[in-house]
Scaffold this active site. Structure first.
Site: not given
Ligand code: DON
Length: 305
Positions: A64, A189
């Site tokens: 991100k 994403y």
């Molecule tokens: O979108 C998601 O849920 C995952 N690809 C990324 C979320 C994430 O890494 C939260 N972090 N700690």
């Protein structure tokens, strides 16, 4: 320094047993919850590391930060922050609640999933391949690692199970704040989250941010200084989600976590730090990684506050 890092890995390794691997992306369950590694890259280019710092993992939410940098680069900060706010939230990283009851026009910040899906949608390119190419090229430069690539297994696993993100994206579409082909935006994403790196790679990216966007080992400018300032500020206030306040008090270093177990940290004017420990706490942050960073911050007096 090598001794210090070895000792900190040894001291904090067992905290992994108190955490859990992320299971909502099934492929992430293949990680070893007992792994712990740390790498430091100073601004003179010297590198120190200990533990599992060559093992690759998907950077997940750490991407991100990269998405935000590219979105600002492509559109300017006014356009980006007109669409995504910069306020911390006490809701979890994949929560929808604020979008419905607090601010229907802007996700709270670019570090939660809703905000990140939106910033990623702002990356410019004729095709999705071109946009993915921009993310990978940036990562290769920032990590000095020409082998950076996407872990296809994790990407497919997340695409198959990413219904929460789909819900967030379509909800934002219904509110008129996310425009374009939603499946394509989500695909980009999912792919950015599935970029693979190791703790050393993260430490180098952290060093570029710490050096105000100039790559320490080549002198090349990769990121605008003002963008670095903004990104590090948002990492400090929002990077560890609803644990960002506690993290700021205990560690005090701009950082971003990912559910793959990585933590990217950047100590302004001093160093980048990369940590890997895939067992997570309740907020989805590396449980042993945070403990290790807490000790490291104390030992090296890293807090920016
Ligand atoms: O979108 C998601 O849920 C995952 N690809 C990324 C979320 C994430 O890494 C939260 N972090 N700690």
């Amino acid at each position: 320094m090598f001794n210090l890092l070895e000792n900190l890995v040894y001291k904090n390794k067992d905290y992994g047993k108190e955490g859990k691997l992320a299971s909502y992306i099934p492929a992430l369950l293949k990680a070893d919850p007992n792994d712990l590694g740390v790498a430091i890259v100073k601004l003179d280019g010297t590198e120190y590391f200990a533990g599992e710092c060559d093992k690759t993992f998907t950077i997940q939410s750490i991407s991100k930060v990269v998405g935000l940098i590219l979105a600002i680069d492509d559109n300017g900060k006014e356009v980006v922050f007109d669409k995504v706010n910069v306020e911390p939230t006490d809701a979890g990283f994949n929560s929808i609640v604020n979008l419905e009851v607090k601010d229907t026009k802007r996700p709270y910040n670019p570090m939660i999933n809703a905000g990140a899906i939106l910033t990623t949608s702002l990356i410019k390119g004729e095709t999705e391949e071109e946009k993915v190419g921009k993310l990978i090229t940036f990562m290769k430069k920032a990590t000095n690692n020409p082998n950076i690539s996407i872990n296809e297994e994790v990407y497919v696993s997340e695409k198959l199970t990413g219904d929460r993100n789909r819900a967030l994206a379509y909800f934002m579409k219904s509110n008129g704040i996310l425009n374009g082909n939603i499946e394509e935006i989500l695909d980009l994403y999912f792919r950015q989250c599935s970029i693979e790196a190791n703790a050393k790679d993260l430490a180098r990216l952290g060093a570029v941010l710490a050096n105000d966007g100039i790559i320490p080992w080549s002198g090349e400018k990769l990121i605008e200084k003002d963008t670095c300032r903004i990104v590090k500020t948002i990492m400090t206030t929002c990077g560890m989600y609803d644990a960002s306040g506690k993290f700021a008090v205990r560690i005090g270093v701009p950082s971003k976590s990912g559910v793959g177990g990585g933590i990217l940290s950047s100590v302004p004017k001093r160093m980048g730090i990369g940590v890997y420990g895939p067992a997570l706490d309740e907020q989805g942050n590396s449980i042993a990684g945070i403990k290790l960073l807490q000790d490291l911050s104390k030992e090296l007096d890293l807090s920016i506050f």
